[in-house]
Design a protein around this motif. Structure first.
Motif, PDB file in Angstrom:
ATOM      1  N   VAL A 163       0.830  -1.212   0.000  1.00 45.33           N
ATOM      2  CA  VAL A 163       0.000   0.000   0.000  1.00 45.33           C
ATOM      3  C   VAL A 163       0.861   1.258   0.000  1.00 45.33           C
ATOM      4  O   VAL A 163       0.428   2.306  -0.499  1.00 45.33           O
ATOM      5  N   ARG A 164       2.074   1.177   0.535  1.00 44.71           N
ATOM      6  CA  ARG A 164       2.976   2.326   0.487  1.00 44.71           C
ATOM      7  C   ARG A 164       3.447   2.611  -0.938  1.00 44.71           C
ATOM      8  O   ARG A 164       3.853   3.735  -1.260  1.00 44.71           O
ATOM      9  N   CYS A 165       3.430   1.608  -1.803  1.00 40.84           N
ATOM     10  CA  CYS A 165       3.832   1.799  -3.196  1.00 40.84           C
ATOM     11  C   CYS A 165       2.800   2.603  -3.981  1.00 40.84           C
ATOM     12  O   CYS A 165       3.128   3.191  -5.014  1.00 40.84           O
ATOM     13  N   LEU A 166       1.561   2.601  -3.523  1.00 43.72           N
ATOM     14  CA  LEU A 166       0.474   3.218  -4.274  1.00 43.72           C
ATOM     15  C   LEU A 166       0.558   4.733  -4.224  1.00 43.72           C
ATOM     16  O   LEU A 166       0.719   5.320  -3.155  1.00 43.72           O
ATOM     17  N   ALA A 167       0.419   5.340  -5.390  1.00 48.70           N
ATOM     18  CA  ALA A 167       0.363   6.805  -5.491  1.00 48.70           C
ATOM     19  C   ALA A 167      -0.977   7.156  -6.125  1.00 48.70           C
ATOM     20  O   ALA A 167      -1.070   7.422  -7.331  1.00 48.70           O
ATOM     21  N   LEU A 168      -2.044   7.130  -5.330  1.00 48.05           N
ATOM     22  CA  LEU A 168      -3.390   7.376  -5.837  1.00 48.05           C
ATOM     23  C   LEU A 168      -3.563   8.856  -6.165  1.00 48.05           C
ATOM     24  O   LEU A 168      -3.154   9.728  -5.401  1.00 48.05           O
ATOM     25  N   ASN A 169      -4.196   9.128  -7.308  1.00 46.54           N
ATOM     26  CA  ASN A 169      -4.383  10.520  -7.731  1.00 46.54           C
ATOM     27  C   ASN A 169      -5.806  11.010  -7.522  1.00 46.54           C
ATOM     28  O   ASN A 169      -6.190  12.060  -8.041  1.00 46.54           O
ATOM     29  N   SER A 170      -6.605  10.250  -6.777  1.00 47.28           N
ATOM     30  CA  SER A 170      -7.942  10.708  -6.404  1.00 47.28           C
ATOM     31  C   SER A 170      -7.840  11.522  -5.118  1.00 47.28           C
ATOM     32  O   SER A 170      -6.916  11.340  -4.328  1.00 47.28           O
TER      33      SER A 170
END
Length: 437
Positions: free
Chosen positions: A257-264
């Motif tokens: 989950v730390r890898c995720l870069a969500l743009n919402s």
């Protein structure tokens, strides 16, 4: 003769690949002096690419976001550890039910299994009812919580043989825990799939994720059977293996989950971005925000001093008007007729929080603007400035440019990901007073 000459000079090439940037020439066909086919490329390489297509989306890597690969690697590793541990917990559960014992009855085992499944089904419905609308806005947090609940469920199965008198209660607790996992994991996975899809290929990404999970399942079950065989009738070895794999599972999930870069934009990301913009005039990218935002619930992160300023301010979205007292209603009516004549929302300070009353005709854009406005007011309130006029002045001066910078930085500004707003209001501003329905 001219036609024959044109044909003799024609060269036909065959190219292979699902992405325009990853095409490779596999054959060249010429017709001079006779038809000749020259194959190029390594046959093993071609076979490997065909196998890989069963596990990665078409057009990979340009068809997915950059955080897709690291997330899938860590996600596959945590899935592998899950299926290895599942063999150990299932072995303990079957032993507790009485498999292999003469005294055990089929109807007794069936009834116990029925209660276990029934508890899980009811738990899933209740969890969906209470948290279903909250899963989109906190996808990373619920993804992590879901796997932690799955760990707890398997732990209950493993300890069930130690409490024969309370066996049904223990396994029902484990099933209840796993039911939360099923709902939260499935819902957040759908949100993440939409995030990864750059070419409207969410269905393909979902299908390939299923292939990856199936492969991890098969490998994990095979390793789990070997481990179960080795640790049979060795309780210390079983517990050491289970706890070690659980620690690795939690670490892999955290890294995923730390890898995720969500743009919402959810409430916490909005607060982080706006606080930084009000200080520096610059907008943080999704990658920068992903390193700051919390992946655990706020209450579980308060012990850490890291990034304490990034904990978003308390903003109540969609406040119920009838819950306000007379003095608060009077202030709200006054602001409706003065500061927010053209807005589809009202803001007010209440017990240190900024409350947002949403108009019944508001759009998703209005809701997003109201939340940014409330955060701006909260930041200015910390500096003891005039709330309504100062925050409105800041919005008039900076908000449009702020939104444009968000779009340029890759943020989705169509809506705010938040729980469903069920309480709204309508106000009509006259010459002498205002009315709220």
């Amino acid at each position: 003769m001219e036609v024959s000459s044109a044909i003799s000079e024609t060269i036909l090439e065959e190219w292979n690949g699902s992405s325009s940037t990853k095409l490779s020439r596999t054959a060249t066909i010429t017709s001079s002096p006779s038809l000749y086919i020259q194959r190029s490329g390594n046959r093993f390489h071609h076979v490997w690419r065909r196998i890989l297509q069963a596990f990665v989306p078409e057009g990979f890597p340009s068809s997915v976001t950059p955080d897709y690969v690291p997330f899938q690697v860590w996600d596959s590793l945590q899935g592998l550890s899950t299926y290895i541990r599942m063999m150990l917990s299932t072995q303990a559960l079957l032993s507790a039910i009485g498999v292999g014992e003469k005294s055990a009855t089929v109807i007794g085992a069936t009834f116990q299994w029925f209660l276990r499944d029934l508890t899980g089904m009811l738990g899933g419905i209740l969890f969906t009812f209470y948290q279903g609308s909250n899963l989109d806005s906190h996808a990373k947090m619920w993804r992590l919580v879901a796997d932690l609940m799955n760990d707890l469920g398997m732990l209950m199965d493993l300890v069930s043989p130690l409490f024969p008198s309370a066996f049904v209660f223990v396994v029902c607790l484990g099933s209840l825990s796993r039911s939360f996992t099923g709902v939260a994991s499935g819902a957040t996975r759908a949100a993440l799939t939409q995030h990864f899809a750059l070419q409207s290929n969410a269905a393909d990404i979902s299908a390939k994720e299923g292939s990856q999970e199936t492969m991890a399942t098969m490998i994990g079950m095979a390793l789990g059977m070997i481990l179960a065989r080795i640790t049979t009738e060795r309780p210390l070895a079983i517990w050491f293996s289970f706890l070690s794999l659980t620690v690795f599972h939690m670490y892999a999930n955290y890294k995923a989950v730390r890898c995720l870069a969500l743009n919402s934009l959810n409430p916490e990301r909005c607060s982080i971005i706006l606080q930084h913009f009000m200080k520096t005039g610059q907008v943080l990218s999704p990658e920068q925000v992903s390193k700051i935002e919390h992946v655990l619930p706020i209450w579980a992160s308060l012990w850490s001093s890291k990034n304490t300023e990034s904990i978003h301010v308390k903003v109540s979205l969609g406040v119920r008007v009838s819950s306000l007292n007379h003095l608060e209603l009077r202030d709200l009516l006054h602001s409706a007729g003065s500061h927010y004549k053209k807005a589809k929302y009202l803001l007010m300070e209440r017990k240190g929080n900024v409350c947002i009353v949403i108009h019944k005709d508001s759009t998703a854009t209005d809701v997003l603007q109201s939340f940014f406005h409330a955060n701006a007011m909260a930041n200015l309130m910390d500096k003891h400035r005039i709330l309504h006029s100062e925050s409105q002045s800041w919005m008039d001066k900076h908000y449009e440019a702020f939104i444009q910078k968000l779009k340029v930085s890759g943020w989705k500004t169509e809506r705010l990901l938040s729980p469903t707003i069920i309480w709204k209001a309508n106000w009509i501003c006259g010459s002498s007073d205002g009315k709220i329905d």
